[in-house]
Design an enzyme around this catalytic site. Sequence first.
Site, PDB file in Angstrom:
ATOM      1  N   GLU A 190       0.821  -1.211   0.000  1.00 37.62           N
ATOM      2  CA  GLU A 190       0.000   0.000   0.000  1.00 37.62           C
ATOM      3  C   GLU A 190       0.858   1.265   0.000  1.00 37.62           C
ATOM      4  OE1 GLU A 190      -2.954  -0.010  -0.574  1.00 37.62           O
ATOM      5  OE2 GLU A 190      -4.074   1.592   0.415  1.00 37.62           O
ATOM      6  N   ASP A 191       1.939   1.252   0.758  1.00 41.25           N
ATOM      7  CA  ASP A 191       2.652   2.513   1.022  1.00 41.25           C
ATOM      8  C   ASP A 191       4.039   2.633   0.406  1.00 41.25           C
ATOM      9  OD1 ASP A 191       0.481   3.205   2.497  1.00 41.25           O
ATOM     10  OD2 ASP A 191       1.379   2.743   4.442  1.00 41.25           O
TER      11      ASP A 191
END
Length: 700
Positions: free
Chosen positions: A76-77
């Site tokens: 996600e990051d």
Amino acid sequence: MLRQYELVERVKAYDPDANEDLLNRAYVFSLQAHGSQLRASGDPYFSHPIEVAGILTDLKLDDETIVTGILHDTIEDTVATQEQIDRLFGASVGRLVDGVTKLSKIEAQTDSERQAENLRKFLLAMSSDIRVLLVKLADRLHNMRTLHFIKSEEKRRRIARETMDIYAPLAERIGMYGFMDELQELAFRQLEPEAHATVVARLAKLREGGGDAVARIASGMKLLLSQKGIDAEVTGREKRPYSIWRKMQGRQMNFEALSDVMAFRVIVDDDSECYRALGVVHGRWPMVIGRFKDFISTPKRNGYKSIHTTVLHSENTRIEVQIRTRRMHEESEFGLAAHWAYKQGGDGARAREAYPWLNDLLEVLHDAASPEELLENARLAMFQDQVFAFTPKGALYQLPKDSTPVDFAYAVHSDLGDTCVGAKVNGRVVPLRTRLVNGDQVEILRQKRKAPDPAWEGFVVSAKARAAVRRHVRQKTLSESQSMGAKLLDSLGVRLKISLDDELLGPALGRLKLADRPALELAMARNLLTDAQVGEALVPGSTAGQKPRKKRGKPGPAAVSIHGLTAGVAFELGACHPIPGDRIVGIRHAGQPIQIHTIDCASLAEEAGEWLEVSWGAESDGAVARLMVVVHNQPGALASMTAVLATHNANIVNLALKHRDREFHTDVIDIEVDDLKHLTTIIAALRQVKAVVSVERMRG
Ligand code: MN
């Protein structure tokens, strides 16, 4: 922050066989992936996944789960990809990380209780492996522990609200009371800062008066038990501000009257000791009526076991006492996670695949006493007949499995359903018959003054949508019949050269025993009265000598009726030669009769018209099917074939020779059949004919 070797040592402490290399590689990978990212606290971002992994070691979870904790935010990051995770850490870890990533993307409004319940169910359903949910809960717990670093109050409140409404109840659902307590506490502090401060202040005041009451009462109780021959561990604590506050709210209690702020746990060796300890406690201090609960003989639905009681320890001090075994204790702190850890420790086996975990879970569930209990405990299986979908604004709806955008629209609002003309799922326009899957975002396209399409009845699955469509179809059929009847009556008037005024109609209605003109029109539309009968009633003797007119047939092929098309709608059977029994669809082009095709007709692929759900009516009694038959080129071949058709009552409508060479000839035969079953029998019989090489049904 946990150092690399500390984390590995923690895992090794409860699982000596843990894959050290895997843990080390994950640590380094996550460190590099998160790089110089920072948390709101100013700490390196990397500290977060490591703390999450640390929380998971408290649950004594397996190395794959710990690794998932370490990697949970990389996709996600950071620039890390799913393929990388799969390749470097294996498919099993890849699946878990993917699961957590998906859960993290789910954000929904939780402004109503129902929404919150739906979202909880959805999160459970999305957690194909319960370890995914455990990582997500650990993630949320660490985020809550560091919530105060977030600057925006609005954001803090949103996260706290979500924790209170969604994640704490989820932890409770799977029996993780330790998590639940802490999540609630942290959220309470954010959501009700004043109430929190008041409770904390009151607790401090009570403490002043009583010195270290908790320790004193605990050691006194332990001594008493050991005098009675029970070796018990007794721990005490002040109740959490949140649980005190909630209790006060529930009982409309005054703060000053608050005397019930301490709770004690008595941990003993086995079940029978629990009851002996209870006897000792009740023997020494009077029990408070209505507060005794035996969750050992009747565990809670999530498996929770313990004895609860409240006793009057001194004049104005009530204390709560929970009595349980060591195992019950760990299970109540860690819930299903504890079941798993026990199992691992017990037989020493390593659960590398997801299935042993699932089996363990199923075993836990198997012990459930009732279906409701199972429902409370289970995760995926119980939601298999459900599907969860979002509105564009993030509101979540729970629908029956196989629901379509139309079902969704009706679930949101019946008005939205009635005016629905199309739908976008995840941003793309899709047919209304599309089956929704978990997590779909559905946007309903609507048009004012549109009405439900009768064809929807063929694919909607929810009761609400079904009822709405049926109601509308009934009304529509009625009004169509009505207007058709009106036309029939008018044209009869023209034929008879009469004016249909009350003077003439009144007596006619009386003769026909009908209430009014609309009733007469309806009767005509439904073929309950012939023109001759009505003419006779209007002008007695007018039809004498006339031949009775032929009964009006339905439009289109006379022998076939198609449900889903309202009375008076013209249709044609397509070139694919559908016959009763085939699954069919109707295609509507403006100004043309509706074309009926078999559902697998090749022409549908490029069909631009409007799709209608239709099915064969009960009165359907025949249509033409087309067969391609390859026959040996020999005398009598054709005759033996037609003989078979004759014995099966299949009327040959057309026969064309398509191709002939020295060995074979290929014929195309159109035959009238009753239905699909009839056709299947005929094909089977033809294949028995010696001269016949092959028989295939032709579509288009
Ligand atoms: Mn995270």
